[in-house]
Design an enzyme around this catalytic site. Structure first.
Site, PDB file in Angstrom:
ATOM      1  CD  GLU A   1      -4.582   9.258  -3.726  1.00 13.79           C
ATOM      2  OE1 GLU A   1      -4.025   8.974  -3.549  1.00 13.79           O
ATOM      3  OE2 GLU A   1      -5.409   8.650  -4.020  1.00 13.79           O
TER       4      GLU A   1
ATOM      5  CE1 TYR B   1     -30.580  -7.714  -0.275  1.00 11.35           C
ATOM      6  CE2 TYR B   1     -29.959  -9.613  -0.997  1.00 11.35           C
ATOM      7  CZ  TYR B   1     -30.815  -9.123  -0.917  1.00 11.35           C
ATOM      8  OH  TYR B   1     -32.750  -8.888  -1.154  1.00 11.35           O
TER       9      TYR B   1
ATOM     10  CD  GLU C   1      -2.787  -2.878  -4.009  1.00 10.20           C
ATOM     11  OE1 GLU C   1      -3.810  -1.820  -3.383  1.00 10.20           O
ATOM     12  OE2 GLU C   1      -2.421  -3.678  -4.999  1.00 10.20           O
TER      13      GLU C   1
ATOM     14  CE  LYS D   1      -8.102   6.364  -4.906  1.00  9.20           C
ATOM     15  NZ  LYS D   1      -6.748   5.988  -4.417  1.00  9.20           N
TER      16      LYS D   1
HETATM   17  N1  LIG Z   1      -1.890  -1.165  -6.954  1.00  8.91           N
HETATM   18  C1  LIG Z   1      -1.929   0.112  -6.137  1.00  8.91           C
HETATM   19  N2  LIG Z   1      -1.375   1.138  -7.173  1.00  8.91           N
HETATM   20  C2  LIG Z   1      -1.860   2.211  -6.525  1.00  8.91           C
HETATM   21  C3  LIG Z   1      -2.818   2.680  -4.950  1.00  8.91           C
HETATM   22  C4  LIG Z   1      -3.368   1.546  -4.744  1.00  8.91           C
HETATM   23  O1  LIG Z   1      -4.137   1.595  -4.060  1.00  8.91           O
HETATM   24  N3  LIG Z   1      -2.896   0.149  -5.094  1.00  8.91           N
HETATM   25  N4  LIG Z   1      -2.628   3.621  -5.325  1.00  8.91           N
HETATM   26  C5  LIG Z   1      -2.878   4.640  -5.701  1.00  8.91           C
HETATM   27  C6  LIG Z   1      -2.307   6.008  -5.241  1.00  8.91           C
HETATM   28  O2  LIG Z   1      -3.623   5.981  -3.977  1.00  8.91           O
HETATM   29  C7  LIG Z   1      -3.527   6.523  -6.420  1.00  8.91           C
HETATM   30  O3  LIG Z   1      -5.136   6.277  -6.307  1.00  8.91           O
HETATM   31  C8  LIG Z   1      -4.245   8.463  -5.976  1.00  8.91           C
HETATM   32  O4  LIG Z   1      -4.369   8.858  -7.737  1.00  8.91           O
HETATM   33  C9  LIG Z   1      -1.366   4.208  -6.712  1.00  8.91           C
HETATM   34  N5  LIG Z   1      -1.319   3.323  -7.055  1.00  8.91           N
END
Ligand SMILES: Nc1nc2c(c(=O)[nH]1)N=C([C@H](O)[C@@H](O)CO)CN2
Length: 118
Positions: free
Chosen positions: A22, A54, A74, A99
């Site tokens: 990533e 905005y 986060e 996402k």
């Molecule tokens: N609470 C979260 N869990 C996960 C995150 C995140 O940003 N916050 N990110 C990942 C990985 O980057 C994932 O998105 C890859 O597909 C996994 N869990």
């Protein structure tokens, strides 16, 4: 204050994620934002200088994701919320980062935070 200004479904392509692969690809995020703002003044003046613009906030979001490459949603949400509040004088906001595609069997995943007081 109960008035708000909002942005829904703002799309950014950015480097974000905790996995090694990533760090080398652009991924799509969808952003919803609601911000406390008194809309009576711009409603009376019809002047954007009195409004929470905005378009300007959207540009702040785009610039933040251009200049930062967080691992976690986060961390992105926390830092971006602080930047919006500081730059635009927003006392309270609710920020949702989605996402889509991160979890194949889910329509979307993400985080939502509220910061400040109305
Ligand atoms: N609470 C979260 N869990 C996960 C995150 C995140 O940003 N916050 N990110 C990942 C990985 O980057 C994932 O998105 C890859 O597909 C996994 N869990």
């Amino acid at each position: 204050m109960t008035d708000t200004v909002f942005i829904e479904g703002l799309v950014v392509e950015t480097v974000i994620g905790d996995y090694e692969w990533e760090r080398h690809v652009l991924q799509r995020l969808e952003i919803d934002l609601e911000m406390a703002w008194g809309n009576r003044a711009p409603g009376a003046s019809d002047n954007v200088a009195d409004a929470l613009d905005y378009a300007a906030v959207s540009e702040t979001i785009r610039r933040w994701f251009r200049d930062n490459r967080p691992r976690l949603l986060e961390a992105a949400a926390e830092s971006l919320a602080a930047e919006i509040r500081k730059r635009h004088g927003v006392s309270w906001l609710s920020l949702c980062l989605r996402k889509p595609g991160a979890v194949p069997d889910a329509r979307s995943v993400g985080v939502r935070i509220e910061r400040g007081s109305r």
